[in-house]
Design a protein around this motif. Structure first.
Motif, mmCIF file in Angstrom:
data_model
loop_
_atom_site.group_PDB
_atom_site.id
_atom_site.type_symbol
_atom_site.label_atom_id
_atom_site.label_comp_id
_atom_site.label_asym_id
_atom_site.label_seq_id
_atom_site.Cartn_x
_atom_site.Cartn_y
_atom_site.Cartn_z
ATOM 1 N N UNK A 224 0.830 -1.200 0.000
ATOM 2 C CA UNK A 224 0.000 0.000 0.000
ATOM 3 C C UNK A 224 0.867 1.254 0.000
ATOM 4 N N UNK A 225 1.947 1.230 0.796
ATOM 5 C CA UNK A 225 2.826 2.403 0.869
ATOM 6 C C UNK A 225 3.508 2.651 -0.473
ATOM 7 N N UNK A 226 4.044 1.591 -1.085
ATOM 8 C CA UNK A 226 4.734 1.754 -2.370
ATOM 9 C C UNK A 226 3.785 2.306 -3.411
ATOM 10 N N UNK A 227 2.565 1.786 -3.459
ATOM 11 C CA UNK A 227 1.588 2.255 -4.437
ATOM 12 C C UNK A 227 1.262 3.724 -4.221
ATOM 13 N N UNK A 228 1.092 4.118 -2.968
ATOM 14 C CA UNK A 228 0.742 5.507 -2.670
ATOM 15 C C UNK A 228 1.854 6.469 -3.077
ATOM 16 N N UNK A 229 3.074 6.159 -2.708
ATOM 17 C CA UNK A 229 4.187 7.073 -2.980
ATOM 18 C C UNK A 229 4.500 7.132 -4.470
ATOM 19 N N UNK A 230 4.524 5.985 -5.147
ATOM 20 C CA UNK A 230 4.858 5.987 -6.566
ATOM 21 C C UNK A 230 3.798 6.714 -7.389
ATOM 22 N N UNK A 231 2.535 6.626 -6.964
ATOM 23 C CA UNK A 231 1.487 7.323 -7.706
ATOM 24 C C UNK A 231 1.547 8.829 -7.494
ATOM 25 N N UNK A 232 2.238 9.254 -6.446
ATOM 26 C CA UNK A 232 2.369 10.695 -6.175
ATOM 27 C C UNK A 232 3.827 11.142 -6.290
ATOM 28 N N UNK A 453 -5.792 2.171 -18.174
ATOM 29 C CA UNK A 453 -4.567 1.721 -18.836
ATOM 30 C C UNK A 453 -4.957 0.871 -20.048
ATOM 31 N N UNK A 454 -5.337 1.547 -21.105
ATOM 32 C CA UNK A 454 -5.808 0.878 -22.313
ATOM 33 C C UNK A 454 -5.566 1.815 -23.484
ATOM 34 N N UNK A 455 -5.969 1.379 -24.691
ATOM 35 C CA UNK A 455 -5.782 2.258 -25.848
ATOM 36 C C UNK A 455 -6.885 3.302 -25.896
ATOM 37 N N UNK A 456 -6.746 4.238 -26.826
ATOM 38 C CA UNK A 456 -7.693 5.347 -26.921
ATOM 39 C C UNK A 456 -9.091 4.846 -27.264
ATOM 40 N N UNK A 457 -9.191 3.864 -28.123
ATOM 41 C CA UNK A 457 -10.505 3.358 -28.533
ATOM 42 C C UNK A 457 -11.277 2.815 -27.323
ATOM 43 N N UNK A 458 -10.620 1.990 -26.511
ATOM 44 C CA UNK A 458 -11.315 1.392 -25.371
ATOM 45 C C UNK A 458 -11.700 2.447 -24.342
ATOM 46 N N UNK A 459 -10.879 3.474 -24.181
ATOM 47 C CA UNK A 459 -11.232 4.542 -23.247
ATOM 48 C C UNK A 459 -12.433 5.336 -23.746
ATOM 49 N N UNK A 497 -1.294 4.838 -21.596
ATOM 50 C CA UNK A 497 -0.530 4.815 -20.355
ATOM 51 C C UNK A 497 -1.440 4.688 -19.148
ATOM 52 N N UNK A 498 -0.831 4.416 -18.004
ATOM 53 C CA UNK A 498 -1.603 4.260 -16.777
ATOM 54 C C UNK A 498 -2.254 5.583 -16.394
ATOM 55 N N UNK A 499 -3.580 5.571 -16.304
ATOM 56 C CA UNK A 499 -4.302 6.803 -15.975
ATOM 57 C C UNK A 499 -4.271 7.825 -17.098
ATOM 58 N N UNK A 500 -3.932 7.401 -18.328
ATOM 59 C CA UNK A 500 -3.919 8.338 -19.450
ATOM 60 C C UNK A 500 -2.756 9.297 -19.428
ATOM 61 N N UNK A 501 -1.600 8.848 -18.898
ATOM 62 C CA UNK A 501 -0.456 9.746 -18.731
ATOM 63 C C UNK A 501 0.134 10.224 -20.056
#
Length: 608
Positions: A224-232, A453-459, A497-501
């Protein structure tokens, strides 16, 4: 986002562990869930058990062949042909052992992987049914850790530990039977010490079970900690907090290590004591056997077979102590996963849902609604709120942060039910309808364009999965998104990209708007839909939204008052209460909260 949306906090793992029933902490009962899943594959289980029995029998046949070889070949009573035949039989046994072991490994590993896959699917299906209130009390990051680390433990238990336990049990039982056949008196002496072995297993096992649960909680904390810090990470580096975060992570890791160290000490102590008792007992029995050989009571081949078989039995019993520790860890993991499987959604379809009228009209009605978020029961987000919205009407919702604007959207989508009052869609109370039917008539554009985290069409077609490429491009043009989508390296097939980055904030928002356009629902929910756009894009998208809003009921949350001037009606919220309503001109002239907000914002715009 509106202030009443509470931030999801991580669970305190220690508190979570302390709340579990004590009886679970002292048994393997939680593994029943795993057994039930494995029971769905009787053919594979049958083949695995057959392989186990073959390998156990082959293992025990090896000492017996050694008895024959020693008594006949080394005793001088057999010729070269008999000796060769004896060793050929031994090689055949080894061959059967090798083939059986390979078959056992395949089928047992297959069952382990299949069971884990099924558990993950069931957990995810149940999680998709949970309402947002569930995720206020249960951290998504901690849940993600359960879906990975705990299922990995289950995979080890089913794919390895259970197989080892069964193999060693069969070897132990068969070995004891063979020992009785070879030398009953010596075997009785060997079995007298078995209770001395079982007692430490039970004593240490209970302690290991409890600390294993805590150890798994600590591992979940790390994830949980790794996920939180890496996402921010951008925020961490922008404020120069790398050193502090490294220190915090070090504390989490050290707590995990310390808990694991305690578990290792207990397992090491249990293993050493049990092995000492087992092999000490065997040594004493062998001492007596050596005396029997010297007295001529038994043959050299018998004592050799007894020693080999006794070693196999001792190894099997010693291994069972480690297996028991692994089973206890598996029980801890299973109990944590069972909690997710057994969770019941706070918002669920009624037993006999009332059908919404067709064709849809798009009317909404709030009557004396009072609502408190589960995480903040002492503070009402809405108080005695009443509002009638006619089909095709555009209603703008204005107010300071925390006034209750986004709460209205959450209630309309039936993510929550009000504690008091009723909400109706086309005359049907939301609590009487299927939540899926309600949401099928809504299209949401959130404040932040949430992408996957998918292609533009699926989003884009997330709003309507069966949309054709022609429909997608039409919606993209209406949302002023077609130019940057056409410029992507692979067009609609480009991974975002992840979250549309791969897209800017404004581009993400326009994709979210196009997604809502594809939904083509009778009710639109626009939560600051143009907040992430520059002035030029905002104007273009606003034109597209105005065309889309025609003949549809639209609720608009906006802090930019300029975007709500054209609304049919503006409602003003403050502290969860409806304090004003009317059009822009009426509210501006009334001198109330709306007029003050408008004056402050327009003055700020002029100053800028």
């Amino acid at each position: 986002m509106d202030g009443e949306i509470t931030e999801i906090a991580d669970n305190d793992a220690d508190a979570a562990g302390a709340e579990k029933p004590e009886k679970k902490a002292r048994s393997l009962a939680p593994l029943r869930m795993v057994y039930r899943e494995a029971g769905k594959y009787p053919s594979q289980i049958g083949l695995a058990l057959a392989s186990l029995m073959v390998t156990a029998a082959a293992t025990l046949a090896i000492p017996w062949r050694f008895k024959v070889i020693i008594d006949d070949a080394f005793g001088g009573t057999a010729g070269p042909d008999e000796i060769g035949q004896a060793f050929q039989y031994l090689l055949m046994i080894v061959l059967v052992l090798g083939i059986g072991t390979a078959a056992r490994f395949y089928f047992v590993s297959w069952i382990g992987e299949r069971v884990v896959a099924d558990i993950r699917l069931r957990v995810q299906q149940n999680l998709l049914r949970m309402s947002p209130s569930f995720y206020e009390e249960n951290s998504p990051k901690e849940i993600s850790s359960r879906m990975t680390s705990d299922t990995a433990i289950i995979e080890t238990v089913v794919g390895t530990t259970v197989s080892i336990a069964l193999r060693n049990t069969l070897t132990g039982i068969g070995g004891i039977a063979l020992l009785f056949y070879l030398a009953p008196t010596l075997t009785m002496g060997l079995l007298i010490g078995i209770p001395l072995v079982i007692l430490p297993i039970v004593f240490f096992g209970r302690k290991i079970r409890a600390i294993s649960r805590s150890s798994q909680d600590r591992v979940a904390d790390v994830g949980a900690y790794v996920s939180e810090v890496l996402s921010a990470m951008k925020i961490v580096q922008s404020f120069g907090q790398e050193t502090r975060e490294a220190g915090r992570f070090g504390e989490v890791v050290e707590r995990t290590f310390e808990t694991a160290r305690k578990r290792i000490i207990l397992r090491a102590a249990m293993t050493s004591i049990v092995i000492l008792l087992i092999f000490g007992g065997i040594t004493m029995v062998m001492w007596r056997g050596a005396l029997a050989v010297s007295e001529g009571a038994i043959t050299g081949g018998t004592i050799a077979a007894f020693v080999l078989t006794g070693g196999l039995v001792a190894g099997a019993m010693g291994s069972l102590t480690e297996v028991y520790g692994d089973l206890l860890r598996g029980a801890g993991a299973a109990s944590r996963l069972a909690e997710l499987l057994e969770a019941k959604p706070a918002i669920a379809p009624p037993a006999r849902p009332e059908s919404l009228p067709n064709p849809p009209r798009g009317s909404l009605s709030f009557r004396n609604v009072t609502f408190r978020y589960p995480a903040r029961p002492e503070t009402p987000a809405l108080k005695d709120f009443s509002l009638e919205i006619e089909p095709g009407e555009t209603v703008a919702i204005v107010g300071p942060s925390g006034a209750g604007k986004s709460t209205l959207f959450q209630l309309v989508e039936r993510f929550y039910d009000p504690q008091v009052g009723t909400i109706r869609l086309d005359g049907v109370p939301l609590t009487a309808a299927d939540p899926a039917d309600i949401r099928d008539r809504l299209a949401l554009v959130p404040q932040d364009g949430v992408l996957f985290s998918a292609n533009a069409r699926d989003n884009l077609r997330y709003g309507r999965w069966d949309a054709s490429d022609a429909d997608i491009w039409e919606a993209a043009r209406a949302a002023n998104a077609h130019e940057f989508l056409e410029a992507l390296p692979k067009g609609l097939d480009t991974y975002l990209g992840e979250g549309g980055t791969q897209l800017s904030g404004g581009q993400q928002q326009r994709v979210a708007i196009a997604r809502a356009l594809l939904r083509d629902a009778p009710i639109l929910l626009l939560d600051e839909a143009t907040s992430a756009l520059d002035a030029e894009s905002e104007q273009l998208v606003q034109q597209a939204l105005e065309a889309l809003m025609a003949d549809r009921t639209t609720l608009v949350i906006a802090h930019r008052l300029a975007t709500v001037r054209a609304a049919d009606r503006i409602i003003v919220l403050q502290d969860g209460e409806l304090v004003e309503q009317g059009n822009h001109a009426e509210l501006s002239g009334a001198g109330g909260l709306y007029a003050r907000l408008a004056k402050l914002q327009f003055a700020a715009n002029e100053a800028a």
